[in-house]
Design a protein around this motif. Structure first.
Motif: not given
Length: 446
Positions: A63-68
């Motif tokens: 939910r914060d724009g950070v991809a895995a």
């Protein structure tokens, strides 16, 4: 005397031509609050599930724009394109990627239809299109020239898709199956449009959470994911503002946080109960709140420009500056806050103090939000150029510039080693899957 009457009449005509018929509009009805009861509290609702290779909702799995994972840092129309597919209609909805499907919302302005589309994740083939509404679009004076009638990014709980549209001066929430069948539709409440409707839903526990801030009195609503029943609804300030709600674990508990109306506010996501509110940002904001530990960050907007950090317990402001990310969300990562302003200036600030680490110039204007993947930040300007620079607090390090199309307002999704990116060229929308041969092989294996 006649001349005075003519001057007065001419002045009134000029005022009407500037303000449009909206100056004479009646206010929309006030929305009633709904308090959850023992009977309305959802029970036995399946858990939200998704894979590490999915991008299930606005701003991704965290939910914060950070991809895995990672994504390519260079591409062109002839390099690292796995597939491309035409997208009918117009929309700023970002791609939602779940399992073997890529989901978008779109709108046909001439036919006045709002729809949800699904594409095959591996080939780009369009699998289905479900029309959700027809007619009832806001008038030209009630929609910003940059906006569309399909701005909401679809959310997925693993079994259902959730979307909201402005239609017939009301906000309607819809749930669909992964095969495009409508499961339920619920009218959340009236909406007085100034520039259109923008927020995307957030999912938490048994609920789908929707924001609908508007100038006649906005609201937040928590809806049963299975049935569409409104479990709770809370009034918000009577301000036209556009940010999406987000739920984060803050201060030892889940909090629904949202900016707009010159405040950052927190609510209990299960009941809608107000937890705290801190004055800050601007009257209108579009970006989604981000956080780092127990610090919360927001930026706006209109009419004032402000980026602010507050404590997640509502005890007050930590720092602020006069920069503005009106439409864009920001990124909080490893103790630093990264942002790209409307004018295309990239910033890095120390999260705890607001100290400026660096700034770098990109070309403007920028409306899409940045995404972080494997140490790289991706952000696209409205002309379709995607900039890639390192998430390095030590210096601004631009890695590449990549152009597709001639218009882009949609934030990309990054998952499974690939990027899914919606652009337009000459008014025709296109969905791209960007990846290397290795990432394509990985996706096929899954």
């Amino acid at each position: 005397m006649i001349d005075h009457v003519r001057v007065l009449a001419a002045g009134l005509l000029l005022l009407v031509s500037i303000a449009g018929c909206d100056m004479f509009r009646p206010p929309v009805p006030d929305v009633a609050e709904i308090t959850p009861s023992a009977d309305s509290t959802p029970k036995s609702v399946p858990e939200i599930t998704f894979a590490e290779t999915d991008w299930p909702w606005w701003r991704g799995p965290q939910r914060d724009g950070v991809a895995a994972g990672a994504a390519p840092v260079e591409w062109s129309s002839t390099k690292n394109i796995v597939w491309s597919a035409p997208v009918p209609g117009r929309g700023h909805s970002s791609p939602t990627v779940v399992g073997d499907r890529v989901i978008l919302a779109t709108a046909d302005d001439s036919a006045q239809t709002q729809s949800v589309l699904a594409f095959d994740r591996t080939t780009g083939e369009q699998l289905w299109e479900t029309q959700v509404h027809q007619g009832g679009f806001p008038s030209g004076g009630q929609l910003h020239q940059k906006s569309t009638n399909a701005n909401c990014t679809v959310a997925c709980d693993g079994e259902r898709l959730f979307v909201a549209f402005l239609n017939h001066a009301e906000i309607h929430a819809t749930a669909l199956s992964l095969d495009g069948e409508i499961v339920w539709q619920t009218t959340l409440g009236p909406f007085a449009s100034k520039f259109g409707y923008a927020p995307s839903p957030a999912l938490w526990g048994p609920l789908a959470l929707f924001a609908a801030d508007h100038r006649d009195g906005g609201f937040l609503a928590g809806v049963n994911r299975l049935t569409g029943e409104i479990v709770w609804r809370r009034k918000r300030p009577a301000v036209a503002t556009y940010s999406s709600p987000v739920v984060a674990e803050l201060g030892g508990r889940p909090q629904l946080v949202i900016s707009g109306g010159e405040q950052i506010s927190s609510y209990d996501p299960m009941s809608g109960e107000s937890l705290w509110s801190v004055r800050g940002t601007a009257e209108a904001t579009c970006g989604t709140v981000v956080w780092d530990g127990d610090l919360v960050f927001a930026s706006g907007g209109y009419p004032q420009s402000e980026t602010i950090c507050v404590r997640a317990d509502g005890s007050g402001e930590v720092w602020k500056n006069r920069q503005k990310c009106y439409e864009q969300s920001m990124l909080a990562h490893d103790g630093y806050l990264y942002a790209v302003t409307d004018r295309g200036i990239a910033y890095c600030w120390e999260a705890a103090t607001g100290k400026e680490q660096w700034k770098g110039r990109l070309s403007s204007p920028v409306s899409a939000s940045p995404v972080l993947a494997d140490g790289h930040i991706y952000v696209c300007n409205e002309g379709g150029t995607m900039y890639v620079f390192r998430a390095d607090p030590g210096k601004f390090d631009l890695v590449s510039e990549n152009l597709l199309g001639d218009s882009s307002f949609s934030t990309p999704a990054v998952c499974g080693g690939q990027m899914f990116f919606r652009v337009s060229k000459g008014g025709q929308g296109t969905l791209y899957c960007i990846g290397t041969a290795e990432s394509e092989a990985l996706t096929r294996a899954e």
